[in-house]
Scaffold this active site. Structure first.
Site, short mmCIF file in Angstrom:
data_model
loop_
_atom_site.label_atom_id
_atom_site.label_comp_id
_atom_site.label_asym_id
_atom_site.label_seq_id
_atom_site.Cartn_x
_atom_site.Cartn_y
_atom_site.Cartn_z
N GLU A 176 0.83 -1.22 0.00
CA GLU A 176 0.00 0.00 0.00
C GLU A 176 0.86 1.26 0.00
OE1 GLU A 176 -2.93 -0.43 3.13
OE2 GLU A 176 -4.22 -1.59 1.80
N GLU A 376 -5.68 -8.32 -0.81
CA GLU A 376 -6.37 -8.05 0.46
C GLU A 376 -7.81 -7.66 0.16
OE1 GLU A 376 -4.66 -5.36 3.35
OE2 GLU A 376 -2.63 -5.95 2.78
#
Ligand code: BG6
Length: 479
Positions: A176, A376
């Site tokens: 991320e 995810e």
């Protein structure tokens, strides 16, 4: 069949959120080890100069996966996992980050872990940096603001690639990496880059510092890709973005433009990883910030050479942006969760399964059918342990089913090329954002509460058998 044979069904975790054993076998402190526990209303405190006595740092013991991984992986094998995404804790390998020789005991742990996965027929999917850079690199070098971290990361990546070249095929560089865009959210800037701004730092100052750190990470990622390819041409090395799409709040053209700007902030990170250069709109982003990142003459070529093989991303929620809100608070240019058409989780995260299909199609279109990997997705929720020991997490099944349905439409109807799906926190672990244990994502329950009490016993939730069926039918049986 919507999904390809060999589709990588599995689950995802990160070292600092489940391993514990924060100083075993020579491990150094990481930036995760100085994050205190918070909760849904209390932001996590960052002890940037080092841990203080008497404070609760959840990563220190987490769910003790370091000592219990064999049992945990056996449970994942029982669900039929084809892959398992975790990260290597950089500070197990280079405790302060700047050593020239790696810590053998740290390397040996991941040998044991990967051997165990492979013995169960589970493919390891490995993130090199998941919110856990060595604290030494922050204290002594200023974290990712310093270009020297590129060399330290390259040495770490090379060490891992060489050591595990016959055990790991799928890699990701930075988890991320784009979270730090939100420069007024201290947690994300710390976890991505090891930066703590001064309260007095203006929006522009913060953005300049963040964009410089991100540039250094892009070069580090590209260099790692190049090193990885030279060690094993069969590696598949991806990027990893937190992909929160931003919708216009209304059809007012001002809102459309505001959403376009917010999405540029996502593409800024994707483009450098996938296309190997900054898009033309980056000039506008740098102008807004008041300066472009400083680049070395060789950076352009490095970025171009080190493009990733696949696009990994997390998807939890969407956001909305309105020009009127930005006018009153310009720092809110990435929007918020105020979408009248979707519900939110107990932590205020918008639940928007169709947003996943939208994201898959957007990435597919922008990057010419690139392979994608949803690494995810999931619902953080309070689970109730019933008197008979069961955990009836039907709400989690409903959430995952709705997202898998949209994922299948994206593949089957829209033609997106998708490699796999690894729901987040397949075993309950420490929440990154809040440091809680009770924000649970798992198919496997772990007996531990927010204060650290509990036996650490593992239990199968209702969703455990459901997910097992989903995997066994390659996503056909979602009932
Ligand atoms: C992603 C991270 O942001 O979301 C994970 O990659 C994190 O580390 C996950 O745990 C869920 O967020 P949270 O705050 O609920 O743990």
């Amino acid at each position: 069949m919507a999904l390809r044979d060999g589709f990588l069904w599995g689950g995802a975790v990160a070292a600092n959120q489940l391993e514990g054993a924060y100083n075993d076998d020579g491990k150094g402190l990481s930036i995760a080890d100085v994050l205190r526990a918070g909760d849904v209303n209390t932001p996590r405190v960052i002890d940037k100069d080092g841990p203080l006595s008497g404070m609760n740092y959840p990563s220190w013991s987490a769910i003790d996966f370091y000592h219990r991984y064999e049992g945990d992986i056996a449970l994942m094998a029982e669900m039929g996992f084809k892959c398992f995404r975790t990260s290597i804790a950089w500070s197990r390998i280079f405790p302060n980050g700047d050593e020239t020789t790696p810590n053998e005991a740290g390397l040996a742990f991941y040998d044991r872990l990967f051997d165990c996965l492979l013995a169960h027929g589970i493919e390891p999917v490995i993130t090199l940096s998941h919110f856990e850079m060595p604290l030494g690199l922050v204290k002594n070098y200023g974290g990712w603001t310093n270009r020297k971290c590129i060399d330290f990361f390259a040495r770490y990546a090379e060490t891992c690639f060489k050591r595990y070249q016959h055990k790991v095929k799928y890699w990701m560089t930075f988890n991320e990496i784009n979270n730090q865009s939100d420069v007024f959210y201290p947690f994300v800037v710390w976890t991505d880059s090891g930066i703590v701004f001064k309260d007095s730092d203006s929006f522009k100052t913060r953005r300049q510092i963040m964009l410089q750190a991100a540039h250094n990470e892009f070069v580090a990622s590209a260099r790692a890709v190049a090193i990885g390819r030279s060690i094993n041409p069969n590696f598949r090395i991806g990027c990893m973005l937190g992909f929160v799409p931003v919708y216009p709040k209304t059809s007012n053209p001002d809102d459309i433009l505001a959403a376009q700007r917010a999405m540029e902030e996502r593409w800024y990170f994707g483009d450098v990883h996938v296309l190997g250069n900054y898009g033309s709109y980056a000039d506008r982003i740098w102008e807004e910030a008041g300066a472009a990142p400083v680049m070395a003459p060789s950076d352009e070529a490095e970025l171009q050479y080190g493009c990733v093989d696949y696009f990994g991303f997390s998807y939890y929620m969407s956001r909305c942006v309105s020009a009127a809100k930005i006018n009153s608070t310009p720092t809110n240019f990435l929007g918020d969760d105020s979408n009248d058409y979707v519900k939110v989780s107990d932590w205020g995260w918008a639940i928007d399964p169709k947003g996943l299909r939208y994201v898959l199609r957007e990435i597919d279109g922008r990057y010419n059918g690139i392979d994608q990997f949803i690494v995810e997705n999931g619902l953080g929720a309070y689970d109730k342990l019933e008197a008979d020991g069961s955990i009836n997490d039907q709400y989690r099944i409903d959430y995952l089913r709705a997202h898998i349905e949209q994922m299948k439409l994206a593949v089957d109807v829209d033609g997106v090329s998708l490699i796999g799906y690894t729901p987040w926190g397949c075993i309950d672990l420490v929440s990154a954002g809040t440091g809680e244990m009770e924000k649970r994502y798992g198919f496997i329950y772990v007996d531990k509460d927010n204060k650290g009490n509990g036996t650490l016993e593992r239990k199968r939730k209702l969703s455990f058998n459901w997910y097992k069926k989903v995997i066994a039918s390659n996503g056909e049986d979602l009932a």
